[in-house]
Design an enzyme around this catalytic site. Structure first.
Site, short mmCIF file in Angstrom:
data_model
loop_
_atom_site.label_atom_id
_atom_site.label_comp_id
_atom_site.label_asym_id
_atom_site.label_seq_id
_atom_site.Cartn_x
_atom_site.Cartn_y
_atom_site.Cartn_z
N LYS A 139 0.75 -1.38 -0.16
CA LYS A 139 -0.38 -0.15 0.51
C LYS A 139 1.27 1.41 -0.08
O LYS A 139 0.84 2.52 -0.12
CB LYS A 139 -0.67 0.07 1.20
CG LYS A 139 -2.30 -1.03 1.41
CD LYS A 139 -3.19 -0.71 -0.53
CE LYS A 139 -3.90 -2.44 -0.51
NZ LYS A 139 -4.02 -2.06 -2.19
N TYR A 178 -6.76 -5.43 -1.65
CA TYR A 178 -5.58 -5.69 -1.65
C TYR A 178 -5.32 -4.39 -3.69
O TYR A 178 -4.41 -4.28 -3.76
CB TYR A 178 -5.99 -6.94 -2.94
CG TYR A 178 -3.86 -7.34 -2.75
CD1 TYR A 178 -3.56 -7.53 -3.66
CD2 TYR A 178 -3.27 -7.24 -1.80
CE1 TYR A 178 -2.57 -7.78 -4.23
CE2 TYR A 178 -1.73 -8.44 -1.90
CZ TYR A 178 -1.25 -7.67 -3.32
OH TYR A 178 0.23 -7.80 -3.51
P1 FAS Z 1 9.68 9.18 -0.11
O1 FAS Z 1 10.57 8.34 1.51
O2 FAS Z 1 9.96 7.73 -1.80
O3 FAS Z 1 10.75 10.00 -0.98
C1 FAS Z 1 11.82 10.98 0.22
C2 FAS Z 1 11.83 11.58 -0.49
O4 FAS Z 1 12.13 12.87 0.11
C3 FAS Z 1 13.54 11.17 -0.95
O5 FAS Z 1 13.89 11.46 -2.23
C4 FAS Z 1 13.91 11.77 -0.03
O6 FAS Z 1 15.54 11.81 -0.16
C5 FAS Z 1 13.26 12.85 -0.42
N1 FAS Z 1 14.02 13.60 1.34
C6 FAS Z 1 13.52 13.20 2.93
N2 FAS Z 1 14.56 14.27 3.10
C7 FAS Z 1 13.93 16.25 2.49
C8 FAS Z 1 14.93 17.23 3.22
N3 FAS Z 1 14.84 17.81 4.21
N4 FAS Z 1 14.88 18.05 2.53
C9 FAS Z 1 14.78 17.61 0.81
N5 FAS Z 1 14.06 15.92 0.73
C10 FAS Z 1 13.94 15.74 1.88
N6 FAS Z 1 5.80 0.20 -0.09
C11 FAS Z 1 4.99 -0.44 -0.99
O7 FAS Z 1 3.74 -0.02 -1.99
N7 FAS Z 1 5.70 -1.43 -1.13
C12 FAS Z 1 6.88 -2.87 -0.98
O8 FAS Z 1 7.29 -3.70 -0.76
C13 FAS Z 1 7.55 -1.16 0.06
N8 FAS Z 1 9.14 -1.39 -0.14
C14 FAS Z 1 9.58 -1.02 0.57
C15 FAS Z 1 10.75 -0.87 1.23
C16 FAS Z 1 11.64 -0.20 2.16
C17 FAS Z 1 12.84 -0.53 2.32
C18 FAS Z 1 11.36 1.65 1.99
C19 FAS Z 1 11.93 2.16 3.31
C20 FAS Z 1 9.93 2.17 2.38
C21 FAS Z 1 9.58 0.51 1.55
N9 FAS Z 1 7.38 0.79 1.14
C22 FAS Z 1 7.37 -0.08 -0.17
C23 FAS Z 1 7.21 1.81 0.59
C24 FAS Z 1 7.40 2.67 -0.29
O9 FAS Z 1 7.62 2.91 -1.60
C25 FAS Z 1 7.28 4.28 0.02
O10 FAS Z 1 5.67 4.04 0.41
C26 FAS Z 1 6.90 5.32 -0.68
O11 FAS Z 1 8.46 5.28 -1.81
C27 FAS Z 1 6.35 7.08 -0.67
O12 FAS Z 1 6.73 7.93 -1.43
P2 FAS Z 1 7.13 9.09 -0.65
O13 FAS Z 1 6.07 10.04 0.28
O14 FAS Z 1 7.09 9.80 -1.80
O15 FAS Z 1 8.59 8.79 0.08
C1 PHB Z 2 7.17 -6.43 -4.53
O1 PHB Z 2 8.57 -5.73 -4.23
O2 PHB Z 2 7.36 -6.61 -5.10
C2 PHB Z 2 5.85 -6.54 -3.21
C3 PHB Z 2 6.29 -6.35 -1.48
C4 PHB Z 2 5.68 -6.05 -1.21
C5 PHB Z 2 3.67 -6.75 -1.77
C6 PHB Z 2 3.79 -6.50 -3.01
C7 PHB Z 2 4.57 -6.62 -3.28
O3 PHB Z 2 3.50 -6.71 -0.53
#
Ligand code: FAS
Ligand code: PHB
Length: 389
Positions: free
Chosen positions: A296, A384
């Site tokens: 999500k 989902y």
């Molecule tokens: P983001 O964190 O992607 O982007 C924020 C941006 O702001 C970054 O580029 C950062 O460098 C910048 N920033 C931060 N502080 C700043 C400042 N002070 N000044 C300027 N810029 C700054 N979601 C899924 O749906 N499925 C997954 O499998 C999944 N796996 C993940 C694994 C990891 C390790 C992490 C950390 C997250 C995961 N997520 C996953 C969630 C992820 O996808 C986030 O929901 C998504 O990146 C959210 O996007 P933004 O809100 O844009 O935040």
């Molecule tokens: C993916 O990274 O492809 C991913 C991660 C979490 C999910 C589904 C897909 O629940």
């Protein structure tokens, strides 16, 4: 310098918001503290809801996703050595698309560059000021020089560890959090996926997820302890443990290979309320975090961008503040439903040390019920594939 909307962060939320605003003719700038290469190098989400794909189409960026993305009609839940398919398309008429967050980010970055829009990478020390007045502004440092931006609105799209939420007076925010007692160890490999759809595995040794990035690039996750480290997991150990957690067919079908990325991510549920502070608005991970079990996080960032862009469009085109006044309520309503679903999927599928054998039996009873009840499967599929915006 002056702009209408100053966006902090060039992740999915900031880039999609910037592209939507451009589509609506609303001037904006993005300040990103990292390089574009660094942002693209983060391996994160991989699954898009139909609503997210529609937003990419709305800003003219959906082409490569439609060409290269994999449309999935279902997922499988595995427990007790057997796999059970949830026919999401049959139950809801909706599908999901496998298309990595890295690709979404690249497509949005390329579109922004092609449109000649302003993005300042390696913008250090970004600071929002006066967002509780009608003249908010930002400062940042680039190449040792401090710059100032006057704007109408600030969008905090800077993720969980960003500056925007941290700039709000503590008493003005109510936080809700649950930290899970485990993490996800993820691996990326240039190997064909073990199955054509995702497999979510509940196993006594811990959770495992089989997913992918394409028909030749796989992504797998193993539940691991919070104090674990990637160095403890050479590829061979990872593949052996994954096979132990998979059903017999998947274990025998699994094609292993060298990892091209390996990382551990902690899991938490988090919501900050409200998502608006005067003329500063939070979107995406800056406002909420979900465990990736429900896929999500990225999709919530997209729906926040949709709501916020629509609110700004109403303000500038119709001189109405209704959208911006309702943004926080609207975005939180959808976010909390995704937080609930992600918590439920995580609770049903992971090994929780403190719930013992009783908890394990309850999980199997819930999984068995879900996989035998059309109503329960439909509810899972509805959430989902993404609840309506
Ligand atoms: P983001 O964190 O992607 O982007 C924020 C941006 O702001 C970054 O580029 C950062 O460098 C910048 N920033 C931060 N502080 C700043 C400042 N002070 N000044 C300027 N810029 C700054 N979601 C899924 O749906 N499925 C997954 O499998 C999944 N796996 C993940 C694994 C990891 C390790 C992490 C950390 C997250 C995961 N997520 C996953 C969630 C992820 O996808 C986030 O929901 C998504 O990146 C959210 O996007 P933004 O809100 O844009 O935040
Ligand atoms: C993916 O990274 O492809 C991913 C991660 C979490 C999910 C589904 C897909 O629940």
């Amino acid at each position: 310098m002056r702009t209408k909307v100053a966006i902090i962060g060039a992740g999915p939320a900031g880039l999609l918001l910037g592209q939507l605003l451009h589509t609506y003719g609303i001037d904006n700038i993005i300040l990103e503290r990292q390089t574009a290469e660094y942002v693209l190098g983060r391996i994160r989400a991989g699954l898009l809801e139909e609503g997210t794909v529609k937003l990419l189409d709305e800003v003219g960026v959906g082409g490569r996703a439609h060409h290269e993305g994999l449309v999935h009609n279902g997922i499988e839940l595995a427990f007790g050595g057997a796999r059970h398919r949830i026919d999401m398309k049959g139950l809801t008429g909706k599908t999901v698309m496998i298309y990595g967050q890295t690709e979404v980010t690249l497509d949005l970055m390329n579109a922004r560059k092609a449109a000649g829009l302003s993005t300042v990478y390696q913008a250090a020390d970004v600071r929002p000021y006066d967002f509780d007045t009608d003249r908010p502004r930002l400062t940042y440092v680039k190449d040792g020089i401090t710059h100032e931006i006057d704007c109408d609105f600030i969008a905090g799209c800077d993720g969980f560890h960003g500056i925007s939420r941290a700039s709000v007076k503590p008493g003005a925010i109510e936080e809700f959090e649950r930290v899970y007692p485990f993490g996800w160890l993820g691996i990326l490999s240039e190997t064909p996926p073990v199955s054509h759809e995702l497999i979510y595995n509940n196993h006594e040794r811990g959770f495992a997820l089989c997913t992918m990035r394409s028909t030749h690039r796989s992504r797998y996750y193993l539940q691991c302890s919070l104090d674990d480290h990637v160095d403890n997991w050479p590829d061979e150990r990872f593949w052996d443990e994954l096979k132990r957690r998979l059903d017999p067919k998947a274990a025998s079908d699994l094609i292993t290979g060298p990892s091209i990325e390996k990382s551990i991510a902690p899991l938490r549920s988090y919501v900050a309320e409200p998502m608006r502070f005067g003329r500063m608005f939070l979107a995406g991970d800056a406002a909420h975090i979900v465990p990736p079990t429900g896929a999500k996080g990225l999709n919530l960032a997209a729906s926040d961008a949709h709501y916020l862009a629509g609110a700004f469009r109403e303000y500038y085109d119709e001189q109405s503040s209704a959208g911006i006044d309702h943004y926080s309520t609207t975005a939180l309503s959808r976010a909390w439903k995704a937080v609930r679903f992600s918590w439920w999927m995580t609770s049903m599928l992971h090994k929780f040390p403190d719930t013992g054998t009783f908890g394990a039996r309850i999980q199997v009873a819930e999984l068995d019920y879900v996989c035998r009840s059309k109503a329960a499967m439909t509810s899972l599929a509805e959430n989902y594939t993404g609840l309506p915006f």
